[in-house]
Each structure stands twice: as structure tokens, then as C-alpha cells.
Design a protein around this motif. Structure first.
Motif, PDB file in Angstrom:
ATOM      1  N   VAL A 126       0.845  -1.209   0.000  1.00  0.00           N
ATOM      2  CA  VAL A 126       0.000   0.000   0.000  1.00  0.00           C
ATOM      3  C   VAL A 126       0.875   1.251   0.000  1.00  0.00           C
ATOM      4  N   ALA A 127       1.935   1.260   0.801  1.00  0.00           N
ATOM      5  CA  ALA A 127       2.844   2.409   0.852  1.00  0.00           C
ATOM      6  C   ALA A 127       3.505   2.640  -0.503  1.00  0.00           C
ATOM      7  N   MET A 128       3.879   1.563  -1.189  1.00  0.00           N
ATOM      8  CA  MET A 128       4.487   1.705  -2.503  1.00  0.00           C
ATOM      9  C   MET A 128       3.490   2.251  -3.522  1.00  0.00           C
ATOM     10  N   LEU A 129       2.232   1.868  -3.382  1.00  0.00           N
ATOM     11  CA  LEU A 129       1.196   2.427  -4.262  1.00  0.00           C
ATOM     12  C   LEU A 129       1.011   3.920  -3.982  1.00  0.00           C
ATOM     13  N   LEU A 130       1.105   4.315  -2.704  1.00  0.00           N
ATOM     14  CA  LEU A 130       1.007   5.732  -2.356  1.00  0.00           C
ATOM     15  C   LEU A 130       2.173   6.516  -2.963  1.00  0.00           C
ATOM     16  N   ARG A 131       3.324   5.883  -3.050  1.00  0.00           N
ATOM     17  CA  ARG A 131       4.495   6.527  -3.651  1.00  0.00           C
ATOM     18  C   ARG A 131       4.251   6.849  -5.124  1.00  0.00           C
ATOM     19  N   MET A 132       3.361   6.102  -5.764  1.00  0.00           N
ATOM     20  CA  MET A 132       3.078   6.292  -7.182  1.00  0.00           C
ATOM     21  C   MET A 132       2.008   7.355  -7.446  1.00  0.00           C
ATOM     22  N   LEU A 133       1.441   7.922  -6.379  1.00  0.00           N
ATOM     23  CA  LEU A 133       0.437   8.966  -6.581  1.00  0.00           C
ATOM     24  C   LEU A 133       1.042  10.155  -7.319  1.00  0.00           C
ATOM     25  N   PRO A 134       0.275  10.831  -8.162  1.00  0.00           N
ATOM     26  CA  PRO A 134       0.815  11.992  -8.893  1.00  0.00           C
ATOM     27  C   PRO A 134       1.050  13.181  -7.976  1.00  0.00           C
ATOM     28  N   ASN A 135       1.715  14.189  -8.519  1.00  0.00           N
ATOM     29  CA  ASN A 135       2.137  15.362  -7.755  1.00  0.00           C
ATOM     30  C   ASN A 135       1.002  16.028  -7.004  1.00  0.00           C
ATOM     31  N   ASN A 136      -0.161  16.124  -7.624  1.00  0.00           N
ATOM     32  CA  ASN A 136      -1.257  16.867  -6.988  1.00  0.00           C
ATOM     33  C   ASN A 136      -1.991  16.069  -5.916  1.00  0.00           C
ATOM     34  N   LEU A 137      -1.602  14.809  -5.702  1.00  0.00           N
ATOM     35  CA  LEU A 137      -2.271  13.987  -4.700  1.00  0.00           C
ATOM     36  C   LEU A 137      -1.340  13.497  -3.597  1.00  0.00           C
ATOM     37  N   ASP A 138      -0.040  13.648  -3.778  1.00  0.00           N
ATOM     38  CA  ASP A 138       0.889  13.038  -2.818  1.00  0.00           C
ATOM     39  C   ASP A 138       1.018  13.820  -1.521  1.00  0.00           C
ATOM     40  N   GLY A 139       0.335  14.960  -1.413  1.00  0.00           N
ATOM     41  CA  GLY A 139       0.402  15.744  -0.188  1.00  0.00           C
ATOM     42  C   GLY A 139      -0.785  15.548   0.733  1.00  0.00           C
ATOM     43  N   LYS A 140      -1.627  14.574   0.445  1.00  0.00           N
ATOM     44  CA  LYS A 140      -2.836  14.370   1.233  1.00  0.00           C
ATOM     45  C   LYS A 140      -2.550  13.670   2.560  1.00  0.00           C
ATOM     46  N   ARG A 141      -3.125  14.212   3.623  1.00  0.00           N
ATOM     47  CA  ARG A 141      -3.089  13.603   4.952  1.00  0.00           C
ATOM     48  C   ARG A 141      -1.685  13.139   5.343  1.00  0.00           C
ATOM     49  N   TYR A 142      -1.542  11.855   5.648  1.00  0.00           N
ATOM     50  CA  TYR A 142      -0.263  11.342   6.138  1.00  0.00           C
ATOM     51  C   TYR A 142       0.569  10.678   5.036  1.00  0.00           C
ATOM     52  N   VAL A 143       0.154  10.859   3.790  1.00  0.00           N
ATOM     53  CA  VAL A 143       0.879  10.240   2.675  1.00  0.00           C
ATOM     54  C   VAL A 143       2.357  10.650   2.648  1.00  0.00           C
ATOM     55  N   PRO A 144       2.690  11.961   2.770  1.00  0.00           N
ATOM     56  CA  PRO A 144       4.116  12.328   2.718  1.00  0.00           C
ATOM     57  C   PRO A 144       4.948  11.678   3.819  1.00  0.00           C
ATOM     58  N   LEU A 145       4.372  11.502   5.001  1.00  0.00           N
ATOM     59  CA  LEU A 145       5.118  10.913   6.108  1.00  0.00           C
ATOM     60  C   LEU A 145       5.392   9.434   5.860  1.00  0.00           C
ATOM     61  N   VAL A 146       4.409   8.728   5.281  1.00  0.00           N
ATOM     62  CA  VAL A 146       4.589   7.310   4.969  1.00  0.00           C
ATOM     63  C   VAL A 146       5.618   7.137   3.861  1.00  0.00           C
ATOM     64  N   VAL A 147       5.489   7.930   2.803  1.00  0.00           N
ATOM     65  CA  VAL A 147       6.373   7.796   1.642  1.00  0.00           C
ATOM     66  C   VAL A 147       7.820   8.130   2.004  1.00  0.00           C
ATOM     67  N   ALA A 148       8.010   9.020   2.970  1.00  0.00           N
ATOM     68  CA  ALA A 148       9.369   9.398   3.378  1.00  0.00           C
ATOM     69  C   ALA A 148      10.168   8.209   3.902  1.00  0.00           C
ATOM     70  N   LEU A 149       9.483   7.148   4.333  1.00  0.00           N
ATOM     71  CA  LEU A 149      10.154   5.973   4.894  1.00  0.00           C
ATOM     72  C   LEU A 149      10.406   4.883   3.851  1.00  0.00           C
ATOM     73  N   MET A 150      10.204   5.185   2.581  1.00  0.00           N
ATOM     74  CA  MET A 150      10.244   4.165   1.533  1.00  0.00           C
ATOM     75  C   MET A 150      11.507   3.310   1.522  1.00  0.00           C
ATOM     76  N   PRO A 151      12.719   3.866   1.625  1.00  0.00           N
ATOM     77  CA  PRO A 151      13.906   2.992   1.603  1.00  0.00           C
ATOM     78  C   PRO A 151      13.905   1.959   2.727  1.00  0.00           C
ATOM     79  N   TRP A 152      13.396   2.344   3.894  1.00  0.00           N
ATOM     80  CA  TRP A 152      13.338   1.403   5.012  1.00  0.00           C
ATOM     81  C   TRP A 152      12.340   0.284   4.731  1.00  0.00           C
ATOM     82  N   LEU A 153      11.268   0.600   4.028  1.00  0.00           N
ATOM     83  CA  LEU A 153      10.290  -0.426   3.667  1.00  0.00           C
ATOM     84  C   LEU A 153      10.896  -1.418   2.682  1.00  0.00           C
ATOM     85  N   GLY A 154      11.768  -0.934   1.803  1.00  0.00           N
ATOM     86  CA  GLY A 154      12.465  -1.844   0.895  1.00  0.00           C
ATOM     87  C   GLY A 154      13.360  -2.804   1.655  1.00  0.00           C
ATOM     88  N   LEU A 155      14.053  -2.292   2.659  1.00  0.00           N
ATOM     89  CA  LEU A 155      14.895  -3.144   3.501  1.00  0.00           C
ATOM     90  C   LEU A 155      14.042  -4.160   4.248  1.00  0.00           C
TER      91      LEU A 155
END
Length: 338
Positions: A34-63
Motif C-alpha cells: 500500500v505504501a508503494m502504491l502511495l508513492r506512485m500517486l501523482p504530484n497533486n495527490l501526494d500531499g494528502k493527509r499522512y501520505v508524505p510521512l509514509v512515503v518518506a520511509l520508503m527505503p526502510w520499507l524496501g529493507l
């Protein structure tokens, strides 16, 4: 009978643990997907609610996906472990593809004539950072251009008392305004500054001081930036300030831009990638020198401080440095100007 009962109870416990472990690993994997799908949101949608905070952790989710894949391949008690391992492996491959520039440096043609300049960006946490250590870092690291954010008048006085002018005698400091984000952004330089401005572009965030430096016969325009953070109460401003900086993609191509600062965004945010467009390059994502997490300083988990630059510029020798008093690490690099 007692021994047989103990065996049955132990087997029941093992099955229960196996079921719980399977459920947990699948649940975590579902969250990662789900977090990876949120990372794929376009520019005008990636700032909604807690999306930026979740996406910021993406490298750790890969690990974490890599760890789950190893668990699924080695622990036989996990249900549907082959499917889990396969899905986790796909997540890892996608993550590696997204962050390939952190592993392998981007190709950059070598020019016959080049100049190098040592730069640093640092968020001073509302001006409480150790001024003497900042000056010592400038001296030890041979910093020639310094961008700082959240600077207070008190810090400016302490820097002057600490002798910053002995190393960086030229500077641009904007006037404090109502929309400054924890303090003003400032720009210091060891080289004479031309075409100085207290605010490079109209922006609904802290002003962007900028100036042009002549390097290797080429004009390079430096700026210190600090858009709003993506907290739920001001995420609209987060998007707007990043989109404002993105205007620079269409500015004069006769000058090369280098923007340094606390962007409050990572490479995984669509808004940050939109800001870069096809003109700007993020030093961290292209140098092939790994991740350089800068926030929070005690245990950095997100790379939100960046050095981005125009064509004809490339970065090497990226490093972070802890300076007392701040919740950010300073980010340093050597820029080569072709």
C-alpha cells in the motif's frame, strides 16, 4: 498419556505461533505494498493527509521487504511462504529500480575544463545550532558556499563573533517575514556574489536568498530554500511551496542553478520529483554514494535535506555531519562545474 498430551500441546503452540507469524508477515507486506502504491500517486495527490510521512520511509520499507523475503525462504513454518517470498522479492526489485541512482552514479560526460566548489547546507533548528562548530566545519571542510535555514538574528551575531567572515566574507540575508518557516534562509560564500536577491521567486514559504558566483567562466546561481513541512495542518502549503520552486525549471538556461536546503521532501515524493523535472538533478539520487539520511539528527531516517543542480554540474564526496543543537545533519558535497 501425560507425555502424549505434552507433545500435542507443544504442537498446538507451534501451530499457533506459525499462524501468528504468517499473519504478521503478510500484514506487514500488505502495508508495504500500500505504501508503494502511495508513492506512485501523482504530484497533486501526494500531499494528502499522512501520505508524505509514509512515503518518506520508503527505503526502510524496501529493507523490510528484503528481511521478510529471507524469513519466508528460511522458516518452513510460514504459510504460503513461496508466495510471500516472491511478493517481497518483487517489492525489493521495484525499490532498487526506484533508488538505482543511489547505488550506481549517473553517467556524466567529463569536460576538459572544470572547476570544483565545496558546498554545505544545514538547517539550524530556529538558530539554536552551535555557531562555533559551524565555523569550525567551514574551516575543516573548506566550505566555499554555505546555505542555512531557520536562521535567527542571534545565530547571525554568534557566527560573526565566531569569525565566519574570515572564511565566507560574502552573504545574502533576507528580512524576516510573517511566512518564514522557523527563521530566515541565508547564503554565505567565499567568492564574490553578483546579482544578489533576498527572494529568488514568489513563494508562500520562507524567502529564497540567491546570488550568482562566477566559476570556471560559468555563472552559477546558488539559492537557499526551505519549503513548509508536510504536517497535516499545512500540507497544502507544502505542495504549493514545492511547486513554486519548480518554476525555476523554466528560468534562464544561460545560468546553472544550484539549490540547497531543507526541502522537507525525499526523492520518493512525487512533488519533489516534479520539482526536479528534466532539468534538475538531486545530488543524493545521482552520485551513487548511497543514502545520506539527514533527519532527525539523533537517528536519521529520512533524506530531506538536498543539494540539487542544473545540467553541467555534478556532485561527489557527499557526507553528513552532526552539528550540536540542530535536529538536522548538515549535508556536504563537492560540486564539479563543467
Amino acid at each position: 498419556m501425560t507425555r502424549l498430551g505434552d507433545v500435542q500441546r507443544n504442537e498446538t503452540r507451534r501451530e499457533t505461533r506459525s499462524t501468528l507469524l504468517t499473519a504478521l508477515l503478510w500484514l506487514v507486506t500488505a502495508v508495504i505494498v500500500v505504501a508503494m502504491l502511495l508513492r506512485m500517486l501523482p504530484n497533486n495527490l501526494d500531499g494528502k493527509r499522512y501520505v508524505p510521512l509514509v512515503v518518506a520511509l520508503m527505503p526502510w520499507l524496501g529493507l523490510l521487504s528484503a528481511v521478510i523475503a529471507v524469513f519466508a525462504l528460511t522458516i518452513r513454518r510460514i504459510g504460503k511462504r513461496r508466495a510471500l517470498a516472491a511478493l517481497s522479492a518483487v517489492c525489493v526489485v521495484i525499490q532498487v529500480a526506484w533508488h538505482w541512482g543511489y547505488i550506481v552514479p549517473a553517467a556524466n560526460p567529463v569536460a576538459q575544463s572544470m572547476a570544483t566548489v565545496r558546498v554545505m547546507t544545514f538547517n539550524t533548528k530556529q538558530g539554536v545550532a552551535d555557531a562555533q562548530q559551524i565555523v569550525e566545519t567551514i574551516r575543516e571542510e573548506h566550505i566555499e558556499v554555505l546555505a542555512m535555514q531557520e536562521v535567527s538574528s542571534d545565530l547571525l551575531n554568534r557566527l560573526n563573533d565566531g569569525g565566519i567572515a574570515d572564511y565566507l566574507p560574502y552573504s545574502v540575508t533576507p528580512q524576516l517575514t510573517w511566512h518564514d518557516n522557523g527563521g530566515v534562509n541565508v547564503l554565505y560564500s567565499a567568492h564574490p556574489l553578483q546579482e544578489t536577491t533576498e527572494n529568488l521567486i514568489p513563494i508562500e514559504s520562507s524567502s529564497i536568498p540567491a546570488a550568482t558566483v562566477a566559476l570556471n567562466g560559468r555563472n552559477v546561481r546558488f539559492g537557499s530554500v526551505h519549503p513548509f513541512s508536510p504536517r497535516p495542518r499545512n500540507q497544502g502549503l507544502w505542495n504549493k511551496s514545492l511547486d513554486s520552486i519548480a518554476q525555476l525549471r523554466h528560468y534562464d538556461n544561460n545560468e546553472s542553478y544550484v539549490l540547497m536546503g531543507d526541502f522537507n521532501a525525499t526523492w520518493d515524493h512525487a512533488s519533489f520529483r516534479y520539482l526536479l523535472g528534466d532539468r534538475f538533478t538531486d545530488a543524493g539520487q545521482s552520485a551513487g554514494e548511497g543514502l545520506h539520511m539527514t533527519f532527525p539528527a539523533v537517528f536519521p531516517i529520512a533524506e530531506i535535506d538536498h543539494i540539487i543542480y542544473d545540467k553541467g554540474v555534478r556532485a561527489t564526496d557527499l557526507a553528513t555531519k552532526r552539528i550540536q543543537g540542530s535536529d538536522h545533519l548538515a549535508l556536504l558535497a563537492t560540486l564539479t562545474i563543467a
